[in-house]
Design a protein around this motif. Sequence first.
Motif, PDB file in Angstrom:
ATOM      1  N   LEU A  83       0.088 -40.537  41.402  1.00 33.21           N
ATOM      2  CA  LEU A  83      -1.333 -40.854  41.570  1.00 33.21           C
ATOM      3  C   LEU A  83      -2.165 -39.811  40.826  1.00 33.21           C
ATOM      4  CD1 LEU A  83      -3.515 -42.595  42.955  1.00 33.21           C
ATOM      5  CD2 LEU A  83      -3.383 -41.019  44.903  1.00 33.21           C
ATOM      6  N   HIS A  84      -2.924 -40.267  39.853  1.00 35.71           N
ATOM      7  CA  HIS A  84      -3.788 -39.388  39.070  1.00 35.71           C
ATOM      8  C   HIS A  84      -5.203 -39.458  39.624  1.00 35.71           C
ATOM      9  CE1 HIS A  84      -0.790 -38.556  35.958  1.00 35.71           C
ATOM     10  NE2 HIS A  84      -0.462 -39.848  36.017  1.00 35.71           N
ATOM     11  N   GLY A  85      -5.793 -38.295  39.900  1.00 32.16           N
ATOM     12  CA  GLY A  85      -7.158 -38.209  40.402  1.00 32.16           C
ATOM     13  C   GLY A  85      -7.916 -37.084  39.752  1.00 32.16           C
ATOM     14  N   SER A  86      -9.149 -36.889  40.217  1.00 25.99           N
ATOM     15  CA  SER A  86      -9.991 -35.835  39.640  1.00 25.99           C
ATOM     16  C   SER A  86      -9.450 -34.446  39.951  1.00 25.99           C
ATOM     17  CB  SER A  86     -11.418 -35.974  40.180  1.00 25.99           C
ATOM     18  OG  SER A  86     -11.417 -35.911  41.601  1.00 25.99           O
ATOM     19  N   SER A  87      -8.767 -34.322  41.086  1.00 25.14           N
ATOM     20  CA  SER A  87      -8.224 -33.018  41.473  1.00 25.14           C
ATOM     21  C   SER A  87      -6.832 -32.770  40.905  1.00 25.14           C
ATOM     22  CB  SER A  87      -8.176 -32.905  42.998  1.00 25.14           C
ATOM     23  OG  SER A  87      -7.392 -33.945  43.549  1.00 25.14           O
ATOM     24  N   GLY A  88      -6.301 -33.727  40.189  1.00 20.23           N
ATOM     25  CA  GLY A  88      -4.972 -33.574  39.623  1.00 20.23           C
ATOM     26  C   GLY A  88      -4.083 -34.760  39.966  1.00 20.23           C
ATOM     27  N   SER A  89      -2.817 -34.640  39.692  1.00 20.54           N
ATOM     28  CA  SER A  89      -1.861 -35.707  39.997  1.00 20.54           C
ATOM     29  C   SER A  89      -1.023 -35.349  41.202  1.00 20.54           C
ATOM     30  CB  SER A  89      -0.937 -36.016  38.828  1.00 20.54           C
ATOM     31  OG  SER A  89      -0.914 -35.041  37.910  1.00 20.54           O
ATOM     32  N   GLU A  90      -0.640 -36.365  41.928  1.00 25.26           N
ATOM     33  CA  GLU A  90       0.173 -36.197  43.136  1.00 25.26           C
ATOM     34  C   GLU A  90       1.274 -37.250  43.123  1.00 25.26           C
ATOM     35  OE1 GLU A  90      -0.331 -36.103  48.025  1.00 25.26           O
ATOM     36  OE2 GLU A  90      -1.986 -36.720  46.708  1.00 25.26           O
ATOM     37  N   GLU A  91       2.457 -36.828  43.477  1.00 21.38           N
ATOM     38  CA  GLU A  91       3.585 -37.743  43.540  1.00 21.38           C
ATOM     39  C   GLU A  91       3.693 -38.327  44.941  1.00 21.38           C
ATOM     40  OE1 GLU A  91       8.016 -36.714  43.612  1.00 21.38           O
ATOM     41  OE2 GLU A  91       7.663 -37.142  41.495  1.00 21.38           O
ATOM     42  N   LEU A  92       3.694 -39.639  45.014  1.00 23.09           N
ATOM     43  CA  LEU A  92       3.780 -40.353  46.284  1.00 23.09           C
ATOM     44  C   LEU A  92       5.035 -41.205  46.299  1.00 23.09           C
ATOM     45  CD1 LEU A  92       0.076 -41.589  46.603  1.00 23.09           C
ATOM     46  CD2 LEU A  92       1.092 -39.548  47.632  1.00 23.09           C
ATOM     47  N   ASN A  93       5.598 -41.339  47.483  1.00 28.44           N
ATOM     48  CA  ASN A  93       6.770 -42.179  47.690  1.00 28.44           C
ATOM     49  C   ASN A  93       6.353 -43.488  48.348  1.00 28.44           C
ATOM     50  OD1 ASN A  93       8.936 -40.514  46.684  1.00 28.44           O
ATOM     51  ND2 ASN A  93       8.593 -39.197  48.447  1.00 28.44           N
ATOM     52  N   CYS A  94       6.865 -44.572  47.828  1.00 35.26           N
ATOM     53  CA  CYS A  94       6.626 -45.880  48.423  1.00 35.26           C
ATOM     54  C   CYS A  94       7.669 -46.096  49.520  1.00 35.26           C
ATOM     55  CB  CYS A  94       6.717 -46.962  47.360  1.00 35.26           C
ATOM     56  SG  CYS A  94       6.305 -48.609  47.942  1.00 35.26           S
ATOM     57  N   VAL A  95       7.216 -46.118  50.767  1.00 36.22           N
ATOM     58  CA  VAL A  95       8.110 -46.229  51.927  1.00 36.22           C
ATOM     59  C   VAL A  95       7.893 -47.588  52.581  1.00 36.22           C
ATOM     60  CG1 VAL A  95       8.797 -45.235  54.139  1.00 36.22           C
ATOM     61  CG2 VAL A  95       8.037 -43.740  52.279  1.00 36.22           C
ATOM     62  N   TYR A  96       8.976 -48.321  52.714  1.00 27.78           N
ATOM     63  CA  TYR A  96       8.944 -49.630  53.372  1.00 27.78           C
ATOM     64  C   TYR A  96       9.407 -49.467  54.813  1.00 27.78           C
ATOM     65  CZ  TYR A  96      10.301 -54.399  54.620  1.00 27.78           C
ATOM     66  OH  TYR A  96      10.441 -55.599  55.260  1.00 27.78           O
ATOM     67  N   VAL A  97       8.548 -49.832  55.760  1.00 27.49           N
ATOM     68  CA  VAL A  97       8.856 -49.728  57.194  1.00 27.49           C
ATOM     69  C   VAL A  97       9.011 -51.130  57.752  1.00 27.49           C
ATOM     70  CG1 VAL A  97       8.064 -48.891  59.444  1.00 27.49           C
ATOM     71  CG2 VAL A  97       7.585 -47.557  57.374  1.00 27.49           C
ATOM     72  N   PRO A  98      10.217 -51.565  58.090  1.00 26.59           N
ATOM     73  CA  PRO A  98      10.403 -52.921  58.633  1.00 26.59           C
ATOM     74  C   PRO A  98       9.730 -53.050  59.991  1.00 26.59           C
ATOM     75  CG  PRO A  98      12.483 -51.979  57.873  1.00 26.59           C
ATOM     76  CD  PRO A  98      11.500 -50.867  57.904  1.00 26.59           C
ATOM     77  N   SER A  99       9.110 -54.197  60.198  1.00 28.73           N
ATOM     78  CA  SER A  99       8.480 -54.496  61.481  1.00 28.73           C
ATOM     79  C   SER A  99       9.120 -55.681  62.178  1.00 28.73           C
ATOM     80  CB  SER A  99       6.976 -54.770  61.293  1.00 28.73           C
ATOM     81  OG  SER A  99       6.777 -55.865  60.414  1.00 28.73           O
ATOM     82  N   ASN A 100       9.873 -56.498  61.451  1.00 26.95           N
ATOM     83  CA  ASN A 100      10.573 -57.642  62.034  1.00 26.95           C
ATOM     84  C   ASN A 100      11.947 -57.719  61.376  1.00 26.95           C
ATOM     85  OD1 ASN A 100      11.422 -59.987  63.176  1.00 26.95           O
ATOM     86  ND2 ASN A 100       9.866 -61.291  62.277  1.00 26.95           N
ATOM     87  N   HIS A 101      12.920 -57.058  61.980  1.00 25.73           N
ATOM     88  CA  HIS A 101      14.262 -56.929  61.410  1.00 25.73           C
ATOM     89  C   HIS A 101      14.161 -56.240  60.062  1.00 25.73           C
ATOM     90  CE1 HIS A 101      16.502 -58.880  64.567  1.00 25.73           C
ATOM     91  NE2 HIS A 101      15.622 -59.843  64.587  1.00 25.73           N
ATOM     92  N   LEU A 102      14.428 -56.937  58.960  1.00 26.59           N
ATOM     93  CA  LEU A 102      14.503 -56.257  57.675  1.00 26.59           C
ATOM     94  C   LEU A 102      13.639 -56.905  56.606  1.00 26.59           C
ATOM     95  CD1 LEU A 102      16.078 -53.807  56.556  1.00 26.59           C
ATOM     96  CD2 LEU A 102      17.756 -55.414  55.665  1.00 26.59           C
ATOM     97  N   TYR A 103      13.299 -58.157  56.795  1.00 24.24           N
ATOM     98  CA  TYR A 103      12.649 -58.895  55.716  1.00 24.24           C
ATOM     99  C   TYR A 103      11.137 -58.934  55.845  1.00 24.24           C
ATOM    100  CZ  TYR A 103      13.459 -62.259  59.457  1.00 24.24           C
ATOM    101  OH  TYR A 103      13.545 -62.860  60.682  1.00 24.24           O
TER     102      TYR A 103
END
Length: 262
Positions: free
Chosen positions: A181-201
């Motif tokens: 993520l690039h912003g005015s204060s610099g860049s930050e590395e973010l992880n895309c985390v998938y949290v299942p709410s109904n089994h897996l799909y």
Amino acid sequence: METGEEQLNLIPLSAVDNSENGRESVSSSTSGSRSPSEQAFYKVIRSWASKKFMTGCVILLPIAVTFYITWWFIHFVDGFFSPIYKHLGINIFGLGFVTSITFIFIAGVFMSSWLGESLLSLGEWLIKKMPFISYIYSASKQISAAISPDQKSKAFKEVAIIRHPRIGEYAFGFITSTVTLHGSSGSEELNCVYVPSNHLYIGDVFLISSKDIIRPNLSVREGIEIVISGGMSVPQVLTTLDTQAIDIAGLENFTTPLVNGD
């Protein structure tokens, strides 16, 4: 001459009341004839029998469910090739199941080759041209790729524990990708985390900083098993990738998440 119904209506109500009172007195006398020790003994016997019966149900239920699902799976897989054998006049139970398992194994070996991958790519290209079927195929492929033994799979990369939905509560998720993520204060590395709410799909997707993610020493298959089992297969003590223990009972006391390379 009086009919049968009129004769029955002539029975006095006092006689009926006396008979009912007699029955109640007999039942009360029989119950009252038991001593307190006998009543306590009967209660202990009933409690013991009920407890043992429930213990038997708890023990036999998973065994029965396992055998039932296994038997259903054998019949289901056997049904792919058994009609062909029946048409040829061969009626051997299990032959279709063995043929199906052999066919799946040969398909796995063939698809691992260069020719198989080329044919698979061509088939996927054709499926992606179909409007509705392409979505179903893409979703099912992502789920199957998550449990694939191929470590080069781009589905679920690793298991993650994040603070969700509020402070003091945590959730199991899967890291699927990394975003810068690039912003005015610099860049930050973010992880895309998938949290299942109904089994897996079905679930939610969160973009979380790497320093806010706890990485337990669990494989993706173990994480999927925890989600599908509703948390029943989660171990009592987890370990991060740098071997620091996390006590599940006191996970809220873990205040310093550790990241790879720290």
